[in-house]
Design an enzyme around this catalytic site. Structure first.
Site, PDB file in Angstrom:
ATOM      1  N   TYR A   1      40.371 -35.691  28.257  1.00 36.05           N
ATOM      2  CA  TYR A   1      41.566 -36.607  28.514  1.00 36.05           C
ATOM      3  C   TYR A   1      41.858 -36.713  30.237  1.00 36.05           C
ATOM      4  CZ  TYR A   1      46.209 -38.356  27.755  1.00 36.05           C
ATOM      5  OH  TYR A   1      47.563 -39.054  27.830  1.00 36.05           O
TER       6      TYR A   1
ATOM      7  N   SER B   1      48.623 -40.967  33.296  1.00 37.87           N
ATOM      8  CA  SER B   1      49.498 -39.533  32.749  1.00 37.87           C
ATOM      9  C   SER B   1      49.681 -38.686  33.755  1.00 37.87           C
ATOM     10  CB  SER B   1      48.585 -39.019  31.722  1.00 37.87           C
ATOM     11  OG  SER B   1      49.094 -37.696  31.320  1.00 37.87           O
TER      12      SER B   1
HETATM   13  P1  NAD Z   1      49.363 -44.277  20.221  1.00 36.22           P
HETATM   14  O1  NAD Z   1      48.487 -43.203  19.621  1.00 36.22           O
HETATM   15  O2  NAD Z   1      50.822 -44.278  19.813  1.00 36.22           O
HETATM   16  O3  NAD Z   1      48.965 -45.553  20.539  1.00 36.22           O
HETATM   17  C1  NAD Z   1      47.717 -45.817  21.088  1.00 36.22           C
HETATM   18  C2  NAD Z   1      47.281 -47.374  21.006  1.00 36.22           C
HETATM   19  O4  NAD Z   1      46.041 -47.424  21.657  1.00 36.22           O
HETATM   20  C3  NAD Z   1      47.281 -47.686  19.468  1.00 36.22           C
HETATM   21  O5  NAD Z   1      47.828 -49.153  19.607  1.00 36.22           O
HETATM   22  C4  NAD Z   1      45.860 -47.597  18.927  1.00 36.22           C
HETATM   23  O6  NAD Z   1      45.683 -48.700  18.189  1.00 36.22           O
HETATM   24  C5  NAD Z   1      45.429 -48.178  20.521  1.00 36.22           C
HETATM   25  N1  NAD Z   1      43.865 -48.016  20.194  1.00 36.22           N
HETATM   26  C6  NAD Z   1      43.261 -46.616  19.962  1.00 36.22           C
HETATM   27  N2  NAD Z   1      41.787 -46.777  20.147  1.00 36.22           N
HETATM   28  C7  NAD Z   1      41.609 -47.909  20.481  1.00 36.22           C
HETATM   29  C8  NAD Z   1      40.336 -48.607  20.391  1.00 36.22           C
HETATM   30  N3  NAD Z   1      39.145 -48.231  20.341  1.00 36.22           N
HETATM   31  N4  NAD Z   1      40.546 -49.906  20.783  1.00 36.22           N
HETATM   32  C9  NAD Z   1      41.887 -50.824  20.896  1.00 36.22           C
HETATM   33  N5  NAD Z   1      42.849 -50.147  20.770  1.00 36.22           N
HETATM   34  C10 NAD Z   1      42.813 -48.802  20.613  1.00 36.22           C
HETATM   35  O7  NAD Z   1      49.645 -43.505  21.764  1.00 36.22           O
HETATM   36  P2  NAD Z   1      50.687 -43.477  22.944  1.00 36.22           P
HETATM   37  O8  NAD Z   1      51.178 -42.056  22.925  1.00 36.22           O
HETATM   38  O9  NAD Z   1      51.607 -44.475  22.985  1.00 36.22           O
HETATM   39  O10 NAD Z   1      49.798 -43.441  24.328  1.00 36.22           O
HETATM   40  C11 NAD Z   1      49.636 -44.881  24.909  1.00 36.22           C
HETATM   41  C12 NAD Z   1      48.911 -44.522  26.301  1.00 36.22           C
HETATM   42  O11 NAD Z   1      49.822 -43.625  26.891  1.00 36.22           O
HETATM   43  C13 NAD Z   1      47.807 -43.573  26.198  1.00 36.22           C
HETATM   44  O12 NAD Z   1      46.760 -44.181  27.259  1.00 36.22           O
HETATM   45  C14 NAD Z   1      48.089 -42.112  26.718  1.00 36.22           C
HETATM   46  O13 NAD Z   1      47.115 -41.345  26.999  1.00 36.22           O
HETATM   47  C15 NAD Z   1      49.278 -42.589  27.577  1.00 36.22           C
HETATM   48  N6  NAD Z   1      50.113 -41.255  27.673  1.00 36.22           N
HETATM   49  C16 NAD Z   1      50.942 -41.055  26.557  1.00 36.22           C
HETATM   50  C17 NAD Z   1      51.817 -39.812  26.683  1.00 36.22           C
HETATM   51  C18 NAD Z   1      52.550 -39.325  25.560  1.00 36.22           C
HETATM   52  O14 NAD Z   1      53.217 -38.091  25.757  1.00 36.22           O
HETATM   53  N7  NAD Z   1      52.582 -40.043  24.422  1.00 36.22           N
HETATM   54  C19 NAD Z   1      51.715 -39.219  28.031  1.00 36.22           C
HETATM   55  C20 NAD Z   1      51.111 -39.692  29.049  1.00 36.22           C
HETATM   56  C21 NAD Z   1      50.364 -40.606  29.021  1.00 36.22           C
END
Ligand code: NAD
Length: 266
Positions: A161, A148
């Site tokens: 986080y 991130s």
């Molecule tokens: P999201 O909530 O849409 O997806 C998260 C995924 O992780 C889902 O498939 C969920 O089922 C899975 N997950 C959660 N807990 C779990 C567990 N215990 N075991 C197995 N799977 C599990 O989130 P997202 O926004 O798509 O985020 C994905 C990644 O990108 C994360 O690591 C997040 O920190 C990172 N990220 C997101 C953003 C953003 O703005 N959305 C920005 C920077 C980084």
């Protein structure tokens, strides 16, 4: 749909947390470029099966699903073993699963700290620990950890986080040095704000923590940090991923492609 194209035919990619958001989009993008896919993540069994079947049929690849919980080291090892057993190889590991919780440090629930460190940081260690021997045996591997902009910068109320994401970046660099001569690279992609379910859920929590409206969170907190004033798109992250997994990306190692609209330039 993404303009970058790479031939990944016959390669196997495991994407953790790929039942939603960024992970689902990256899994589909890798499939579109020919990779066989192992999906993972939580969610409704029927919806996951629909996603799995659709990716397999639309992109004419093998697409499997493994339900390992990223809080359980044994199940994470099973995910990697499953990919190798079912497809015969493992080329690409995208550690993407992640959760968020927003609260001041003195109110931060200790169980949320444990869960965020477990899912966002420790699972990356466990998955790489299991994947590296398989990749070494195959003479080829690409590890891409979705960290991130918060791997590089802090924001208030996100202590767990920020700690986890800074940790992922450091962990990635250490592993990159260990695997550098084995045909394997390890890198991060650092997204800025992407409008996924994870971010949608944060809007209400952040509004409560800061005592402001949800509209103010989007405009003055989230996109205030992002100089382009635009959410990062799935295709912009996919482009970075495809470069890292391509042959042209072979000498990018222990580094990060930051896709944040200029946030961390400040
Ligand atoms: P999201 O909530 O849409 O997806 C998260 C995924 O992780 C889902 O498939 C969920 O089922 C899975 N997950 C959660 N807990 C779990 C567990 N215990 N075991 C197995 N799977 C599990 O989130 P997202 O926004 O798509 O985020 C994905 C990644 O990108 C994360 O690591 C997040 O920190 C990172 N990220 C997101 C953003 C953003 O703005 N959305 C920005 C920077 C980084």
């Amino acid at each position: 749909m993404g303009a970058v194209r790479v031939d990944l035919s016959g390669q196997t990619a495991v994407i953790t947390g790929s039942t939603s958001g960024i992970g689902a989009a990256l899994a589909e993008g890798l499939a579109r470029n020919g990779a066989n896919i192992v999906l993972n993540g939580l969610g409704d069994a029927g919806e996951i099966e629909q996603l799995r079947a659709r990716i397999a049929s639309e992109h004419s690849v093998t697409c499997l699903y493994h339900p390992s919980n990223m809080l359980k080291p044994d199940e994470i090892a099973d995910l990697i073993a499953f990919a190798k057993k079912e497809t015969g190889r493992l080329d690409i590991l995208v550690n993407n699963a992640g959760i968020q919780h927003v609260a001041p440090i003195d109110e931060f629930p200790t169980e949320k700290w444990d869960a965020i460190i477990g899912i966002n940081l420790s699972s990356v260690f466990h998955a790489m620990r299991a994947a590296v021997p398989v990749m070494k045996a195959g003479g080829h591997g690409r590890i891409v950890n979705i960290a991130s902009a918060h791997a590089l910068r802090a924001s208030p109320f996100k202590s767990a986080y920020i700690a986890a994401k800074h940790g992922v970046y450091g962990l990635t660099k250490a592993v990159a040095l260990e695997v550098a001569q084995a045909g394997i690279t390890a890198n991060c992609i650092n997204p800025g704000y992407v409008k996924t379910p994870l971010v949608e859920n944060q809007i209400a929590d952040t509004a409560k923590s800061r005592g402001i409206s949800e509209e103010e969170v989007v405009n003055d907190v989230m996109l205030a940090a992002q100089p382009t004033k635009k959410f990062v798109t799935y295709d912009q992250l996919l482009g970075a991923l495809l470069y890292l997994v391509s042959d042209d990306g072979a000498n990018v190692n222990g580094n990060a492609i930051t896709v944040d609209g200029g946030w961390t330039a400040k």
